[in-house]
Design an enzyme around this catalytic site. Structure first.
Site, mmCIF file in Angstrom:
data_model
loop_
_atom_site.group_PDB
_atom_site.id
_atom_site.type_symbol
_atom_site.label_atom_id
_atom_site.label_comp_id
_atom_site.label_asym_id
_atom_site.label_seq_id
_atom_site.Cartn_x
_atom_site.Cartn_y
_atom_site.Cartn_z
ATOM 1 N N ASP A 28 3.951 -37.273 74.147
ATOM 2 C CA ASP A 28 4.864 -36.821 73.092
ATOM 3 C C ASP A 28 6.246 -37.455 73.248
ATOM 4 O O ASP A 28 6.687 -37.746 74.359
ATOM 5 C CB ASP A 28 4.959 -35.281 73.139
ATOM 6 C CG ASP A 28 5.479 -34.704 71.830
ATOM 7 O OD1 ASP A 28 5.563 -35.439 70.823
ATOM 8 O OD2 ASP A 28 5.792 -33.494 71.814
ATOM 9 N N GLY A 29 6.915 -37.624 72.112
ATOM 10 C CA GLY A 29 8.304 -38.082 72.118
ATOM 11 C C GLY A 29 8.500 -39.538 71.714
ATOM 12 O O GLY A 29 9.613 -40.063 71.845
ATOM 13 N N ARG A 32 11.177 -39.719 68.793
ATOM 14 C CA ARG A 32 12.548 -39.472 69.250
ATOM 15 C C ARG A 32 13.047 -40.627 70.116
ATOM 16 O O ARG A 32 14.214 -41.016 70.035
ATOM 17 C CB ARG A 32 12.613 -38.151 70.035
ATOM 18 C CG ARG A 32 12.720 -36.926 69.143
ATOM 19 C CD ARG A 32 12.405 -35.662 69.895
ATOM 20 N NE ARG A 32 10.973 -35.542 70.133
ATOM 21 C CZ ARG A 32 10.424 -34.709 71.018
ATOM 22 N NH1 ARG A 32 11.199 -33.974 71.793
ATOM 23 N NH2 ARG A 32 9.120 -34.636 71.146
ATOM 24 N N ARG A 41 10.149 -45.181 63.933
ATOM 25 C CA ARG A 41 9.273 -44.390 64.794
ATOM 26 C C ARG A 41 8.084 -45.186 65.321
ATOM 27 O O ARG A 41 7.653 -45.004 66.465
ATOM 28 C CB ARG A 41 8.770 -43.154 64.021
ATOM 29 C CG ARG A 41 9.853 -42.136 63.703
ATOM 30 C CD ARG A 41 9.271 -40.991 62.876
ATOM 31 N NE ARG A 41 8.140 -40.394 63.549
ATOM 32 C CZ ARG A 41 8.226 -39.414 64.452
ATOM 33 N NH1 ARG A 41 9.389 -38.904 64.785
ATOM 34 N NH2 ARG A 41 7.136 -38.939 65.017
ATOM 35 N N HIS A 45 5.865 -45.693 68.947
ATOM 36 C CA HIS A 45 4.420 -45.591 69.184
ATOM 37 C C HIS A 45 3.901 -46.848 69.892
ATOM 38 O O HIS A 45 3.033 -46.764 70.764
ATOM 39 C CB HIS A 45 3.675 -45.374 67.866
ATOM 40 C CG HIS A 45 3.971 -44.053 67.215
ATOM 41 N ND1 HIS A 45 3.936 -42.865 67.910
ATOM 42 C CD2 HIS A 45 4.326 -43.727 65.941
ATOM 43 C CE1 HIS A 45 4.254 -41.868 67.086
ATOM 44 N NE2 HIS A 45 4.498 -42.368 65.892
ATOM 45 N N TRP A 77 -1.962 -35.692 60.303
ATOM 46 C CA TRP A 77 -2.188 -36.174 58.924
ATOM 47 C C TRP A 77 -1.057 -35.741 58.002
ATOM 48 O O TRP A 77 -0.889 -36.271 56.907
ATOM 49 C CB TRP A 77 -3.521 -35.644 58.358
ATOM 50 C CG TRP A 77 -4.756 -36.229 58.983
ATOM 51 C CD1 TRP A 77 -5.638 -35.568 59.793
ATOM 52 C CD2 TRP A 77 -5.287 -37.564 58.840
ATOM 53 N NE1 TRP A 77 -6.666 -36.414 60.170
ATOM 54 C CE2 TRP A 77 -6.472 -37.640 59.595
ATOM 55 C CE3 TRP A 77 -4.858 -38.702 58.148
ATOM 56 C CZ2 TRP A 77 -7.250 -38.804 59.686
ATOM 57 C CZ3 TRP A 77 -5.625 -39.862 58.236
ATOM 58 C CH2 TRP A 77 -6.796 -39.906 58.999
ATOM 59 N N ARG A 79 1.932 -36.264 58.487
ATOM 60 C CA ARG A 79 3.047 -37.225 58.599
ATOM 61 C C ARG A 79 3.019 -38.234 57.445
ATOM 62 O O ARG A 79 2.012 -38.355 56.753
ATOM 63 C CB ARG A 79 2.957 -37.949 59.948
ATOM 64 C CG ARG A 79 3.145 -36.984 61.100
ATOM 65 C CD ARG A 79 3.249 -37.687 62.417
ATOM 66 N NE ARG A 79 3.472 -36.714 63.481
ATOM 67 C CZ ARG A 79 3.943 -36.996 64.678
ATOM 68 N NH1 ARG A 79 4.228 -38.252 64.984
ATOM 69 N NH2 ARG A 79 4.123 -36.057 65.573
ATOM 70 N N LEU A 139 -13.501 -45.571 85.674
ATOM 71 C CA LEU A 139 -12.647 -44.593 84.985
ATOM 72 C C LEU A 139 -13.227 -44.320 83.609
ATOM 73 O O LEU A 139 -13.593 -45.255 82.892
ATOM 74 C CB LEU A 139 -11.220 -45.162 84.838
ATOM 75 C CG LEU A 139 -10.258 -44.386 83.937
ATOM 76 C CD1 LEU A 139 -9.853 -43.058 84.576
ATOM 77 C CD2 LEU A 139 -8.995 -45.207 83.642
HETATM 78 C C1 IPE Z 1 0.931 -33.540 69.730
HETATM 79 O O1 IPE Z 1 2.230 -33.925 69.460
HETATM 80 C C2 IPE Z 1 -0.036 -34.586 69.262
HETATM 81 C C3 IPE Z 1 -0.031 -35.850 69.998
HETATM 82 C C4 IPE Z 1 0.671 -36.118 71.050
HETATM 83 C C5 IPE Z 1 -0.938 -36.848 69.488
HETATM 84 P P1 IPE Z 1 2.993 -33.455 68.150
HETATM 85 O O2 IPE Z 1 4.345 -34.044 68.229
HETATM 86 O O3 IPE Z 1 2.195 -33.770 66.940
HETATM 87 O O4 IPE Z 1 3.029 -31.876 68.331
HETATM 88 P P2 IPE Z 1 4.028 -30.809 67.701
HETATM 89 O O5 IPE Z 1 3.955 -30.991 66.212
HETATM 90 O O6 IPE Z 1 5.388 -31.099 68.220
HETATM 91 O O7 IPE Z 1 3.539 -29.473 68.166
HETATM 92 C C1 IPE Z 2 3.741 -38.444 70.051
HETATM 93 O O1 IPE Z 2 5.026 -38.776 69.667
HETATM 94 C C2 IPE Z 2 2.691 -39.328 69.457
HETATM 95 C C3 IPE Z 2 2.005 -38.749 68.288
HETATM 96 C C4 IPE Z 2 2.084 -37.511 67.888
HETATM 97 C C5 IPE Z 2 1.176 -39.656 67.532
HETATM 98 P P1 IPE Z 2 5.651 -38.159 68.362
HETATM 99 O O2 IPE Z 2 5.351 -39.061 67.221
HETATM 100 O O3 IPE Z 2 5.236 -36.745 68.180
HETATM 101 O O4 IPE Z 2 7.200 -38.239 68.701
HETATM 102 P P2 IPE Z 2 8.279 -37.129 68.424
HETATM 103 O O5 IPE Z 2 7.775 -35.854 69.037
HETATM 104 O O6 IPE Z 2 8.429 -37.012 66.942
HETATM 105 O O7 IPE Z 2 9.492 -37.637 69.096
HETATM 106 MG MG MG Z 3 5.954 -34.976 68.833
#
Ligand code: IPE
Ligand code: IPE
Ligand code: MG
Length: 250
Positions: A28-29, A32, A41, A45, A77, A79, A139
């Site tokens: 996650d993140g 950001r 964004r 990724h 989805w 997004r 793995l």
């Molecule tokens: C969870 O992250 C999904 C993935 C890392 C693929 P999200 O960023 O989508 O989760 P929420 O919306 O903050 O809970």
């Molecule tokens: C996690 O990063 C990857 C996916 C959910 C695909 P995010 O896209 O959720 O990044 P933030 O949380 O918005 O920063």
């Molecule tokens: Mg996120």
């Protein structure tokens, strides 16, 4: 892709004989991370893929047999279309460009999640990658794509209900093991350790059935900044915690 194997002596920091069998990562993140740098964004990724390669290289290096990485949730989805297609493109690229190296490194690849809504060519690529790597042993890499935990539970429930309806099994046959064997992670041990980055402390509907006794490590840094050393530190935390499974600690 290069899954650089580190020269670091990890054995000096962790006990290689007490490793989690399965580590699951909520990456996650990314968004950001990119926004902080004034970038789109999707750039986050893309850099996230590099961080995943570090995690894979580390898992190979120390000998963790199962690694799961959540790349796309069913909730994602919601997004914007451009971000969704960008994430699908990243998976396509991984399944084409990086496949040979996965295979060379003895990695068995599994893409875990619903195929509903995925483009046909992507499904073909997934099948091809899984088939090519199915006998690899070092793995098992599970990429959770179009995955969420409740759907996994619901689909397993439907399969079991169907078997009851057709008389293949009876109510008494429904055990935890039988249920597990109908989930999308059938045959894979439950995660011992779950790592989530970006300071977010929630499961967001990840492996809801599988994470009953999983240890959670939450990191403040965003996923693209994740390093082998972070993975190693998470393993140190894992090795410090006493796992009781409901019993009195030793
Ligand atoms: C969870 O992250 C999904 C993935 C890392 C693929 P999200 O960023 O989508 O989760 P929420 O919306 O903050 O809970
Ligand atoms: C996690 O990063 C990857 C996916 C959910 C695909 P995010 O896209 O959720 O990044 P933030 O949380 O918005 O920063
Ligand atoms: Mg996120």
């Amino acid at each position: 892709m290069t899954l650089d194997l580190q020269s670091t002596n990890w054995a000096a920091q962790i006990n290689l004989k007490n490793l989690p069998q399965h580590v699951a990562i909520i990456m996650d993140g990314n968004g950001r991370w990119a926004r902080k740098r004034g970038m789109p964004r999707l750039f986050g990724h893309q850099r996230g893929v590099e961080a995943l390669k570090k995690a894979i290289g580390f898992a190979l290096d120390v000998g963790i047999p199962y690694l799961s990485a959540w790349a796309f949730s069913t909730a994602n989805w919601r997004r914007p279309e451009t971000e969704i297609s960008g994430l699908i493109t990243i998976l396509r690229r991984t399944l084409s460009k990086d496949l040979a190296e996965f295979h060379d490194r003895d990695i068995q690849l599994k893409v875990i999640g619903s195929k509903v809504g995925l483009p046909d060519d992507l499904i073909t690529m997934i099948n091809r990658a899984e088939d090519l790597t199915k006998d690899n042993k070092k793995l098992t890499l599970l990429i959770n794509f179009n995955y969420d935990g409740r759907t996994d539970i619901l689909e397993a429930t439907k399969k079991i209900a169907q078997k009851i309806k057709s008389g293949d099994i009876s109510l008494e046959d429904i055990t935890e093991d039988l249920f597990s064997s109908h989930t999308m992670t059938t045959g894979i041990p439950d995660p011992d350790l779950l790592i989530r980055t970006s300071g977010v402390v929630r499961l967001s509907n990840y492996m809801m059935w599988q994470c009953t006794f999983t240890e959670f490590v939450f990191l403040e840094k965003n996923w693209p900044d994740f390093t082998e050393q972070d993975f190693c530190t998470a393993l140190q935390d894992f090795q410090k915690c006493g796992r009781n499974f409901g019993q009195i600690s030793a």
